[in-house]
Design an enzyme around this catalytic site. Structure first.
Site, PDB file in Angstrom:
ATOM      1  N   LYS A  22       0.836  -1.211   0.000  1.00  0.00           N
ATOM      2  CA  LYS A  22       0.000   0.000   0.000  1.00  0.00           C
ATOM      3  C   LYS A  22       0.865   1.255   0.000  1.00  0.00           C
ATOM      4  CE  LYS A  22      -1.751   1.581   4.066  1.00  0.00           C
ATOM      5  NZ  LYS A  22      -1.399   2.998   4.250  1.00  0.00           N
ATOM      6  N   ASN A  23       1.880   1.281   0.884  1.00  0.00           N
ATOM      7  CA  ASN A  23       2.656   2.511   1.046  1.00  0.00           C
ATOM      8  C   ASN A  23       3.618   2.772  -0.104  1.00  0.00           C
ATOM      9  OD1 ASN A  23       1.294   2.943   3.376  1.00  0.00           O
ATOM     10  ND2 ASN A  23       3.027   2.567   4.762  1.00  0.00           N
ATOM     11  N   CYS A 117      -6.178  12.822  13.025  1.00  0.00           N
ATOM     12  CA  CYS A 117      -5.975  11.423  12.660  1.00  0.00           C
ATOM     13  C   CYS A 117      -5.936  10.634  13.947  1.00  0.00           C
ATOM     14  CB  CYS A 117      -4.653  11.353  11.902  1.00  0.00           C
ATOM     15  SG  CYS A 117      -3.858   9.784  11.932  1.00  0.00           S
ATOM     16  N   ARG A 122      -0.127  14.352  13.559  1.00  0.00           N
ATOM     17  CA  ARG A 122       0.481  14.147  12.242  1.00  0.00           C
ATOM     18  C   ARG A 122       0.473  15.416  11.376  1.00  0.00           C
ATOM     19  NH1 ARG A 122      -1.274   8.351   9.838  1.00  0.00           N
ATOM     20  NH2 ARG A 122       0.823   8.269   9.048  1.00  0.00           N
ATOM     21  N   ASP A 306       4.350   0.517  12.262  1.00  0.00           N
ATOM     22  CA  ASP A 306       3.171  -0.162  11.706  1.00  0.00           C
ATOM     23  C   ASP A 306       3.046  -1.618  12.181  1.00  0.00           C
ATOM     24  OD1 ASP A 306       2.385   2.120  10.424  1.00  0.00           O
ATOM     25  OD2 ASP A 306       3.051   1.523   8.429  1.00  0.00           O
ATOM     26  N   ARG A 399      -8.718  -0.583   4.659  1.00  0.00           N
ATOM     27  CA  ARG A 399      -7.841   0.437   4.085  1.00  0.00           C
ATOM     28  C   ARG A 399      -6.470  -0.147   3.745  1.00  0.00           C
ATOM     29  NH1 ARG A 399      -6.515   4.745   7.828  1.00  0.00           N
ATOM     30  NH2 ARG A 399      -5.097   5.059   6.118  1.00  0.00           N
TER      31      ARG A 399
END
Ligand code: UD1
Length: 420
Positions: A22-23, A117, A122, A306, A399
């Site tokens: 994803k990133n 968030c 952030r 993460d 997500r």
């Protein structure tokens, strides 16, 4: 609203394939704005965040087509505006990744401020300051970042005082078409940053230093169409390996990149897992008792934030006491209260969690997902808890994890998605 029902208790065994990262997909999709023509992408994961980025690009006039194998073609020949609207940006902070490419290509950009968030404030100050260093005028007005570079961007030396992944990516995408040389000091070294660099170089950008703290970019006049395959998702892979370390069993994850996840593999070995790797696959066997492991999150190549939530879950059922320190985000412990409701013995003080493990600690409870990785930690807890765990608000998990229940059920898990 969809929920997951997880019946805990069984071991997990089998083989799966890692999805694309994803990133890496998000900045690479944004980089299509820099091109004259088409960008073809394969191994793009089927995720809500990817759909959001595609909607952002589509709202600017990009034409996107997709075949049955999820190969994307993005044609940015007919872009007609440079505005990333609040309705889209508010659902995904990473939308800010269009700022650098829009400024580089059109000399102007309007991007809604991402706002709050679940895992902390952030801010985007580093993104804005570096665009100013590259010669842009930047103001924030009416909830939007408004940036202009009437005479084009100019290369500059940019020193990040905090390492920022998307900040580094935004500067890279702005600097590739800027006039002259840009040096990024204290750049993020995440594999996803290197993947973006590889894709940009394939388009004709001139960047050296990938994987190091200092990146040198020599601006070029234009970039050309290319085809690119997104790297495997190291966080998804690490999450499933952690699941099997917790349940016991034997898993092989193909199409993965063990060289990008050494810090996590070391910690799983320390927890008692037996791990063997080949260049593109990882096997994990767990048939001993789980030992607690201390972790402290830090930028790559150290332990990723993460994976922090998933390792708190692991420690709740491991033998011994563990200390988990979160150094990247100030409010990334929302999963702790939910894990306590499932029986975890966890105390929090500032950025540190102390977990006292017990193999029988977890039992089912209705719990709520609060952010992407927090949700993953609840799924892992559900896989080992006694009874049926109900996880609410699982849109967070969609997500970032592609078909999570399908992938885990193929290994023997009992997970059902229910609506309402
Ligand atoms: C990216 C990842 C996210 C991961 C995070 C840290 C993507 C799409 N997301 O997020 O999954 O958890 O890296 O590895 O790649 N900061 C500032 N000012 C800024 C920008 C950041 O102070 O302008 C701070 C943040 O609050 C945080 C730290 O810098 O404390 C690192 O954040 P950053 O690396 O920017 O995270 P993201 O790029 O948003």
């Amino acid at each position: 609203m969809d929920k997951l029902l997880i019946e805990g208790g069984g071991k997990l065994n089998g083989t799966m394939r890692a999805s694309g990262a994803k990133n890496s997909a998000l900045p690479i999709l944004a980089s299509s704005l820099l091109l004259e023509g088409k960008l073809s992408l394969s191994n793009v994961p089927h995720l809500k965040d990817v759909t959001t980025m595609i909607e952002v690009l589509g709202s600017m006039g990009a034409e996107i087509s997709l075949d049955d194998d999820m190969n994307f073609e993005i044609d940015t020949s007919n872009l007609n505006n440079h505005i990333a609207r609040y309705e889209l940006v508010k659902t995904m902070r990473a939308s800010v990744l269009v700022l650098g490419p829009l400024l580089a290509k059109f000399g102007q950009a309007e991007v809604a401020l991402p706002g709050g968030c679940a895992i902390g404030s952030r801010p985007v100050n580093l993104h804005l300051e570096s665009m100013k260093k590259l010669g842009a005028e930047v103001v924030t007005e009416g909830g939007y970042i408004k940036a202009k570079a009437v005479n084009g961007l100019k290369g500059a030396e940019i020193l990040f005082d905090t390492i920022s992944v998307t900040g580094t990516e935004n500067v890279l995408m702005a600097a590739v078409l800027a006039e002259g040389k840009t040096i990024i000091k204290n750049a993020a070294r995440e594999p996803e940053v290197s993947d973006l660099i590889e894709c940009l170089c394939q388009m004709g950008a001139r960047i050296s230093g990938a994987g190091t703290k200092e990146l040198l970019i020599e601006g070029v006049h234009e970039l050309n169409p290319t085809s690119f395959k997104i790297i495997p998702d190291r966080i998804e892979t690490a999450t499933y390996l952690t699941a099997v370390a917790m349940t016991g069993g034997n898993i092989t994850i193909k199409d993965s990149r063990p060289d990008t996840m050494e810090s996590v593999l070391d910690k799983l070995r320390e927890a008692g897992a037996e791990i063997t790797t080949e260049s593109d696959s990882i096997n994990l066997k767990m048939d001993s008792s789980l030992k607690s492991v201390d972790i402290s999150t830090a930028p790559y190549p150290l332990f990723p934030t993460d994976m922090q939530a998933q390792f708190i879950s692991l420690n709740t059922i491991a033998k011994g006491q563990a200390k988990v320190v979160e150094t990247i985000f100030e409010n990334r412990f929302m999963h702790v209260q939910e894990l306590i409701r499932m029986g975890g013995d966890i105390s929090l003080a500032g950025n540190t969690a102390i977990i006292t493990g017990n193999s029988d600690a977890l039992h089912s409870a209705p719990v709520m997902a609060t952010d992407l990785r927090a949700s993953a930690s609840l799924v892992l807890a559900g896989l080992v808890a006694k009874g049926v765990t109900k996880i609410d608000r699982i849109y967070h998990i969609d997500r970032g994890y592609e078909r999570i229940e399908e992938k885990l059920n193929a290994l023997g898990a009992k997970i059902e998605r229910v609506s309402g």
